[in-house]
Design a protein around this motif. Structure first.
Motif, PDB file in Angstrom:
ATOM      1  N   PHE A 109       0.843  -1.188   0.000  1.00 57.93           N
ATOM      2  CA  PHE A 109       0.000   0.000   0.000  1.00 57.93           C
ATOM      3  C   PHE A 109       0.882   1.242   0.000  1.00 57.93           C
ATOM      4  CE2 PHE A 109      -2.660  -3.365   1.449  1.00 57.93           C
ATOM      5  CZ  PHE A 109      -3.905  -3.084   0.905  1.00 57.93           C
ATOM      6  N   ALA A 110       0.427   2.239  -0.749  1.00 56.64           N
ATOM      7  CA  ALA A 110       1.163   3.494  -0.850  1.00 56.64           C
ATOM      8  C   ALA A 110       0.217   4.654  -0.608  1.00 56.64           C
ATOM      9  CB  ALA A 110       1.824   3.630  -2.222  1.00 56.64           C
ATOM     10  N   ILE A 111       0.722   5.672   0.075  1.00 58.85           N
ATOM     11  CA  ILE A 111      -0.070   6.868   0.355  1.00 58.85           C
ATOM     12  C   ILE A 111       0.382   7.975  -0.583  1.00 58.85           C
ATOM     13  CG2 ILE A 111       1.448   7.913   2.083  1.00 58.85           C
ATOM     14  CD1 ILE A 111      -2.307   7.525   2.621  1.00 58.85           C
ATOM     15  N   SER A 112      -0.556   8.798  -0.990  1.00 57.79           N
ATOM     16  CA  SER A 112      -0.232   9.880  -1.911  1.00 57.79           C
ATOM     17  C   SER A 112      -1.008  11.134  -1.533  1.00 57.79           C
ATOM     18  CB  SER A 112      -0.566   9.476  -3.351  1.00 57.79           C
ATOM     19  OG  SER A 112      -0.236  10.514  -4.248  1.00 57.79           O
ATOM     20  N   GLY A 113      -0.914  11.517  -0.266  1.00 58.63           N
ATOM     21  CA  GLY A 113      -1.567  12.744   0.162  1.00 58.63           C
ATOM     22  C   GLY A 113      -3.071  12.622   0.220  1.00 58.63           C
ATOM     23  N   HIS A 114      -3.702  12.633  -0.957  1.00 53.60           N
ATOM     24  CA  HIS A 114      -5.156  12.586  -1.046  1.00 53.60           C
ATOM     25  C   HIS A 114      -5.673  11.226  -1.513  1.00 53.60           C
ATOM     26  CE1 HIS A 114      -5.481  16.839  -0.295  1.00 53.60           C
ATOM     27  NE2 HIS A 114      -4.595  17.079  -1.226  1.00 53.60           N
ATOM     28  N   ALA A 115      -4.813  10.216  -1.545  1.00 57.46           N
ATOM     29  CA  ALA A 115      -5.264   8.921  -2.047  1.00 57.46           C
ATOM     30  C   ALA A 115      -4.477   7.794  -1.402  1.00 57.46           C
ATOM     31  CB  ALA A 115      -5.122   8.854  -3.564  1.00 57.46           C
ATOM     32  N   LEU A 116      -5.129   6.633  -1.348  1.00 54.31           N
ATOM     33  CA  LEU A 116      -4.490   5.395  -0.912  1.00 54.31           C
ATOM     34  C   LEU A 116      -4.568   4.417  -2.072  1.00 54.31           C
ATOM     35  CD1 LEU A 116      -3.333   3.590   1.420  1.00 54.31           C
ATOM     36  CD2 LEU A 116      -5.694   2.845   1.803  1.00 54.31           C
ATOM     37  N   ALA A 117      -3.438   3.794  -2.396  1.00 59.06           N
ATOM     38  CA  ALA A 117      -3.408   2.850  -3.513  1.00 59.06           C
ATOM     39  C   ALA A 117      -2.861   1.511  -3.049  1.00 59.06           C
ATOM     40  CB  ALA A 117      -2.560   3.382  -4.647  1.00 59.06           C
ATOM     41  N   TRP A 163      -9.704  11.221  -1.088  1.00 56.68           N
ATOM     42  CA  TRP A 163     -10.405  12.152  -0.211  1.00 56.68           C
ATOM     43  C   TRP A 163      -9.886  13.560  -0.477  1.00 56.68           C
ATOM     44  CZ3 TRP A 163      -7.788   7.800   1.550  1.00 56.68           C
ATOM     45  CH2 TRP A 163      -6.440   7.994   1.893  1.00 56.68           C
ATOM     46  N   ASP A 164     -10.750  14.545  -0.291  1.00 57.50           N
ATOM     47  CA  ASP A 164     -10.399  15.944  -0.524  1.00 57.50           C
ATOM     48  C   ASP A 164     -10.281  16.742   0.769  1.00 57.50           C
ATOM     49  OD1 ASP A 164     -10.464  15.614  -3.321  1.00 57.50           O
ATOM     50  OD2 ASP A 164     -12.642  15.877  -3.339  1.00 57.50           O
ATOM     51  N   ASP A 165     -10.670  16.136   1.897  1.00 59.05           N
ATOM     52  CA  ASP A 165     -10.714  16.878   3.151  1.00 59.05           C
ATOM     53  C   ASP A 165      -9.510  16.623   4.045  1.00 59.05           C
ATOM     54  OD1 ASP A 165     -11.357  14.256   3.577  1.00 59.05           O
ATOM     55  OD2 ASP A 165     -12.928  14.660   5.060  1.00 59.05           O
ATOM     56  N   ALA A 166      -8.484  15.957   3.537  1.00 57.84           N
ATOM     57  CA  ALA A 166      -7.303  15.680   4.353  1.00 57.84           C
ATOM     58  C   ALA A 166      -6.112  15.438   3.442  1.00 57.84           C
ATOM     59  CB  ALA A 166      -7.534  14.465   5.252  1.00 57.84           C
ATOM     60  N   TYR A 167      -4.919  15.679   3.992  1.00 61.93           N
ATOM     61  CA  TYR A 167      -3.676  15.342   3.314  1.00 61.93           C
ATOM     62  C   TYR A 167      -2.872  14.491   4.285  1.00 61.93           C
ATOM     63  CZ  TYR A 167       0.525  15.687   0.518  1.00 61.93           C
ATOM     64  OH  TYR A 167       1.618  15.385  -0.267  1.00 61.93           O
ATOM     65  N   LEU A 168      -2.699  13.221   3.953  1.00 59.24           N
ATOM     66  CA  LEU A 168      -2.099  12.263   4.874  1.00 59.24           C
ATOM     67  C   LEU A 168      -0.622  12.040   4.575  1.00 59.24           C
ATOM     68  CD1 LEU A 168      -4.910   9.560   5.174  1.00 59.24           C
ATOM     69  CD2 LEU A 168      -4.624  11.711   6.417  1.00 59.24           C
ATOM     70  N   ASP A 169       0.180  11.980   5.645  1.00 56.84           N
ATOM     71  CA  ASP A 169       1.608  11.694   5.560  1.00 56.84           C
ATOM     72  C   ASP A 169       1.910  10.396   6.270  1.00 56.84           C
ATOM     73  OD1 ASP A 169       2.650  14.086   4.246  1.00 56.84           O
ATOM     74  OD2 ASP A 169       2.046  15.150   6.070  1.00 56.84           O
ATOM     75  N   GLY A 170       2.972   9.731   5.809  1.00 55.37           N
ATOM     76  CA  GLY A 170       3.428   8.519   6.466  1.00 55.37           C
ATOM     77  C   GLY A 170       2.438   7.384   6.298  1.00 55.37           C
ATOM     78  N   LEU A 171       2.916   6.172   6.429  1.00 54.61           N
ATOM     79  CA  LEU A 171       2.040   5.007   6.334  1.00 54.61           C
ATOM     80  C   LEU A 171       2.732   3.833   7.005  1.00 54.61           C
ATOM     81  CD1 LEU A 171      -0.730   4.273   5.029  1.00 54.61           C
ATOM     82  CD2 LEU A 171       0.566   3.287   3.144  1.00 54.61           C
ATOM     83  N   VAL A 172       1.981   3.119   7.852  1.00 51.83           N
ATOM     84  CA  VAL A 172       2.516   1.933   8.507  1.00 51.83           C
ATOM     85  C   VAL A 172       1.383   0.933   8.673  1.00 51.83           C
ATOM     86  CG1 VAL A 172       2.090   2.655  10.898  1.00 51.83           C
ATOM     87  CG2 VAL A 172       4.034   1.146  10.383  1.00 51.83           C
ATOM     88  N   SER A 173       1.744  -0.341   8.766  1.00 50.90           N
ATOM     89  CA  SER A 173       0.759  -1.403   8.911  1.00 50.90           C
ATOM     90  C   SER A 173       1.025  -2.183  10.193  1.00 50.90           C
ATOM     91  CB  SER A 173       0.826  -2.357   7.715  1.00 50.90           C
ATOM     92  OG  SER A 173       0.104  -3.550   7.967  1.00 50.90           O
ATOM     93  N   ASP A 202      -2.743  12.960   9.658  1.00 51.34           N
ATOM     94  CA  ASP A 202      -3.273  14.179   9.058  1.00 51.34           C
ATOM     95  C   ASP A 202      -2.740  15.334   9.900  1.00 51.34           C
ATOM     96  OD1 ASP A 202      -4.667  16.329   8.094  1.00 51.34           O
ATOM     97  OD2 ASP A 202      -6.652  15.403   8.237  1.00 51.34           O
ATOM     98  N   SER A 203      -1.567  15.849   9.535  1.00 53.27           N
ATOM     99  CA  SER A 203      -0.916  16.868  10.354  1.00 53.27           C
ATOM    100  C   SER A 203      -1.731  18.146  10.432  1.00 53.27           C
ATOM    101  CB  SER A 203       0.487  17.159   9.812  1.00 53.27           C
ATOM    102  OG  SER A 203       1.316  16.012   9.890  1.00 53.27           O
ATOM    103  N   ASP A 204      -2.396  18.531   9.341  1.00 53.73           N
ATOM    104  CA  ASP A 204      -3.181  19.765   9.357  1.00 53.73           C
ATOM    105  C   ASP A 204      -4.270  19.719  10.413  1.00 53.73           C
ATOM    106  OD1 ASP A 204      -1.638  20.791   7.349  1.00 53.73           O
ATOM    107  OD2 ASP A 204      -3.037  20.287   5.737  1.00 53.73           O
ATOM    108  N   ALA A 205      -4.896  18.549  10.572  1.00 54.11           N
ATOM    109  CA  ALA A 205      -5.985  18.405  11.548  1.00 54.11           C
ATOM    110  C   ALA A 205      -5.494  17.866  12.887  1.00 54.11           C
ATOM    111  CB  ALA A 205      -7.064  17.489  10.987  1.00 54.11           C
ATOM    112  N   ASN A 206      -4.176  17.633  13.009  1.00 59.87           N
ATOM    113  CA  ASN A 206      -3.602  17.099  14.247  1.00 59.87           C
ATOM    114  C   ASN A 206      -4.237  15.761  14.607  1.00 59.87           C
ATOM    115  OD1 ASN A 206      -1.923  17.076  16.527  1.00 59.87           O
ATOM    116  ND2 ASN A 206      -3.457  18.099  17.805  1.00 59.87           N
ATOM    117  N   ARG A 207      -4.379  14.888  13.593  1.00 58.01           N
ATOM    118  CA  ARG A 207      -5.026  13.602  13.813  1.00 58.01           C
ATOM    119  C   ARG A 207      -4.148  12.451  13.343  1.00 58.01           C
ATOM    120  NH1 ARG A 207     -10.953  15.001  11.204  1.00 58.01           N
ATOM    121  NH2 ARG A 207     -11.796  16.182  12.988  1.00 58.01           N
TER     122      ARG A 207
END
Length: 730
Positions: free
Chosen positions: A191-199, A214-224, A233-238
């Motif tokens: 799985f790869a993260i691309s800010g506004h998408a998961l593939a 998704w358009d309401d968040a920009y996600l960084d990092g990914l772990v399983s 989601d650093s912008d939302a502190n989540r």
């Protein structure tokens, strides 16, 4: 005599019939003009594009040397004036402004834009185009199926004559054009993260699919953790959990210590928590997966990649060109390997880590290293794969690495420069691409900020060690020149002559700059002006940008706060503008330069001042024409490139920053300094977060081209009306 009268009479009857048949044919000498209010630029002339000596569009833009449409666009060569009654009516003219002939798009619908003359209809895939000026400008929406799409555009004249153009547009819904991190495998998929998408990526078949957008968040990092995925989601502190099947998000933690910029995540199974490195706050946070509670585990500067192995009481962390261990109970950080700890190949910046039972794998972009974690050789480094070890495609800029649990001797690396998932054999160092999303054949574009110039239907991209040519019709790439060891690097700018056979580029010679002549046929490079030779004129420091002054046959090069001119034949250098020559406000560094057609002035874009300056090339006088205190509109946040618009009334400026929604393409009005964002987060469809660094155009009004190093590593075309973006070559 009687037979002659009979022949004349018959001819008269035939002529009358022909005249009657032509009846409603349009005036053969008239061609509808492009409406000045058209949303597409009406004047296609540019010295960067495909123009003839008369300033008219060539075959790519449909005008011949006489200023009339060529054989593709309508009239034959020769007199473009009125025609006799016996002359056939002109063929319809048709120019497709956007997209280019072959392109890659990410959405289901695309707007095609163009211009036409002497027509009564323009149809796109059989559907009549929209127009409010008799097709002088027109647009049409087309629906794209996944995969290859052929789009046919036909212009029809009143007499039934037609001109047809064909577009090849590939749609890839599953493409991740800016892969950020890699996790898994889960159920046989990475799985790869691309800010506004998961593939999801199948490493066996090499296929990719978008799990969720998704358009309401920009996600960084990914772990399983083996069943779920986690991202920040650093912008939302989540911190959120992601369902690998649907991409559904669930908030895990949204309070406590503030997350500013999550650099990496690791799963600590024995303590049911995540460890998150925060690059901005320079620390490692522990986040409970039970109640979301957060605590600072350790300071770390800079905070980089992190990994945890079940059963170990410590993690490994990367910080710059060093790797340390992190005690999972106390937070104590101990250097494991760096310039003074351990022997072997030097560590450069560490992008990702994998902690194993007896060692750590460290990914440094173009190389994968093994670091011993136990015994007498603790901290020693060994090259596993990279330059000099292993066969297969070289790693470009690999930023993430994951182990294959089914095959302990194999890892996967995410190479963002090649947009590829690479399988690496740890025993031999051999590499092979298991999934790659390129477009157009040839060597990949690098991740370095380079220069862009377009001439004769080709884009020329200059990187530190090479010049790459890109065919705008096919997307094919060719390496046309490679810098030798004498040059520290091709830095700054490039200008290509109208024939596309010769170029001038700025380069570095240690601390000094240089002007280099590039033979694009042979690839030979020759230093014309050497900044280490004072007899050639004023000093030339490290160059940042270059533009050719066509009226004086000199290159204008930016170096710090100065503009220096170098004669392209003799190499003689003179000072054009600086704090010592010319009055007006000074700029810190000119990131890019554009020169007016008449050679009277130049425009430069400055990053620190976030402004566009106009420079008089005779006196060196400077003034701000758009910036914080000049012109309305959104600010230009750290701009890096500019080019003059085809209509000469504006500049196109690119902003690569990811701060907020500032990135994108801007129009700067030369009369008022007003700034308008044309393409970006909230404007235009297509690949997002493309971080354009340089911009150029090919003489076809209504589009520009941009390079995207460090993000897509691609050449994009952007329509200057609606801001749509397509990939031309990647």
């Amino acid at each position: 005599m009687r037979s002659q009268r009979l022949v004349v009479g018959l001819l008269a009857v035939v002529l009358a019939a022909c005249v009657e048949a032509r009846g409603a044919a349009p005036d053969a000498g008239s061609t509808p003009a492009v409406d000045a209010a058209s949303p597409i630029d009406a004047a296609p002339h540019t010295d960067a594009g495909n123009l003839d000596d008369a300033g008219n569009l060539d075959d790519a833009g449909n005008l011949d040397d006489a200023g009339a449409p060529d054989h593709d666009g309508g009239r034959s060569d020769g007199d473009a004036g009125a025609m006799s009654d016996a002359a056939p009516p002109p063929a319809p003219e048709l120019v497709i402004a956007f997209p280019p002939p072959r392109s890659l798009f990410t959405e289901a619908t695309l707007r095609v834009l163009g211009r036409a003359g002497g027509v009564v209809a323009v149809r796109v895939n059989g559907v009549l185009a929209e127009t409010d000026d008799a097709f002088a400008s027109w647009t049409a929406m087309v629906t794209l199926a996944p995969g290859e799409n052929d789009v046919e555009v036909i212009a029809e004249a009143a007499d039934g004559a037609v001109v047809a153009r064909r577009l090849e547009i590939e749609r890839r819904d599953g493409s991740l054009f800016e892969l950020g991190d890699l996790a898994g495998p889960i159920g046989g998929e990475l799985f790869a993260i691309s800010g506004h998408a998961l593939a999801a990526i199948d490493p066996v078949r090499g296929t990719r699919r978008v799990v969720a957008r998704w358009d309401d968040a920009y996600l960084d990092g990914l772990v399983s953790d083996g069943t779920s995925l986690y991202a920040v989601d650093s912008d939302a502190n989540r911190v959120v959990a992601l369902d690998p099947a649907s991409g559904a998000r669930r908030v895990v933690s949204d309070g406590g210590a503030r997350l500013w910029w999550a650099r990496d995540l690791a799963f600590d199974p024995e303590r049911a928590r995540l460890l998150v490195t925060d690059y901005s706050r320079r620390q490692v946070l522990a986040i409970s997966l039970v109640d979301g509670a957060r605590s600072v585990l350790a300071p770390l500067d800079p905070a980089g990649p992190i990994d945890v192995l079940r059963g170990r009481g410590e993690a490994v962390v990367g910080h710059g060109a060093a790797v340390s261990t992190l005690d999972l109970e106390t937070g104590a950080v101990t250097i494991l390997s760096d310039a003074t700890h351990g022997e072997g190949p030097a560590l450069s910046w560490v992008y990702d880590l994998v902690l194993r039972a007896d060692d750590t794998l460290a990914l440094t972009g173009p190389s994968l290293l093994r670091i011993e974690t136990t015994g007498e050789r603790r901290g020693d480094r060994t090259l596993i794969s990279g330059a000099g070890r292993g066969t297969g495609p070289a790693l470009g800029h690999a930023v993430s690495v994951r182990v294959d649990p089914a095959r302990p001797g194999v890892v996967w690396a995410l190479d963002i420069e090649n947009d590829a998932v690479v399988e690496i054999d740890l025993a031999t160092g051999d590499r092979r691409w298991v999934s790659r999303e390129g477009f157009g054949a040839g060597p990949p574009l690098g991740s370095y900020e380079g220069s862009l110039e377009i001439e004769d239907g080709r884009a020329f991209v200059v990187e530190p060690r090479r010049v790459i040519s890109i065919d705008l019709a096919t997307g094919e790439r060719h390496e046309v020149a490679v810098a030798d060891a004498a040059l520290a690097g091709l830095t700054g700018g490039v200008h290509v002559d109208a024939a596309g056979a010769r170029a001038w580029a700025s380069a570095s010679l240690g601390e000094a700059g240089a002007l280099v002549d590039v033979d694009l046929a042979s690839g030979a490079l020759r230093v014309v002006s050497d900044g280490t030779r004072p007899e050639q004129g004023v000093a030339l420091g490290h160059p940042r940008a270059l533009a050719l002054d066509p009226t004086r046959r000199r290159a204008v090069i930016s170096s710090g706060s100065a503009l220096v001119a170098a004669d392209v034949t003799t190499g003689a250098r003179t000072l054009v503008s600086s704090g010592e020559r010319g009055d007006g406000p000074t700029f810190t560094t000119a990131a890019d330069i554009e020169i007016a057609r008449d050679g009277s002035r130049a425009w430069v874009v400055s990053q620190l001042e976030e402004a566009v300056f106009e420079v008089d090339l005779e006196s060196g006088r400077r003034r701000v024409i758009s910036g914080p205190d000049v012109g309305a509109g959104p600010p230009l946040v750290w701009p890096t490139g500019l080019v003059r618009a085809a209509t000469d009334d504006a500049l196109w400026v690119v902003v690569p920053t990811l701060l907020g929604d500032a990135w994108g393409l801007y129009r700067v009005d030369l009369a008022t300094g007003e700034r308008t964002q044309i393409s970006g987060m909230a404007a235009g469809a297509g690949p997002s977060e493309y971080r354009a660094s340089r911009v150029a155009h090919d003489g076809v009004a209504g589009r520009v081209f941009v390079t995207t190093p460090g993000a897509l590593n691609a050449l994009l075309a952007i329509d200057t009306t609606f801001g749509q973006r397509v990939i031309v070559s990647k």
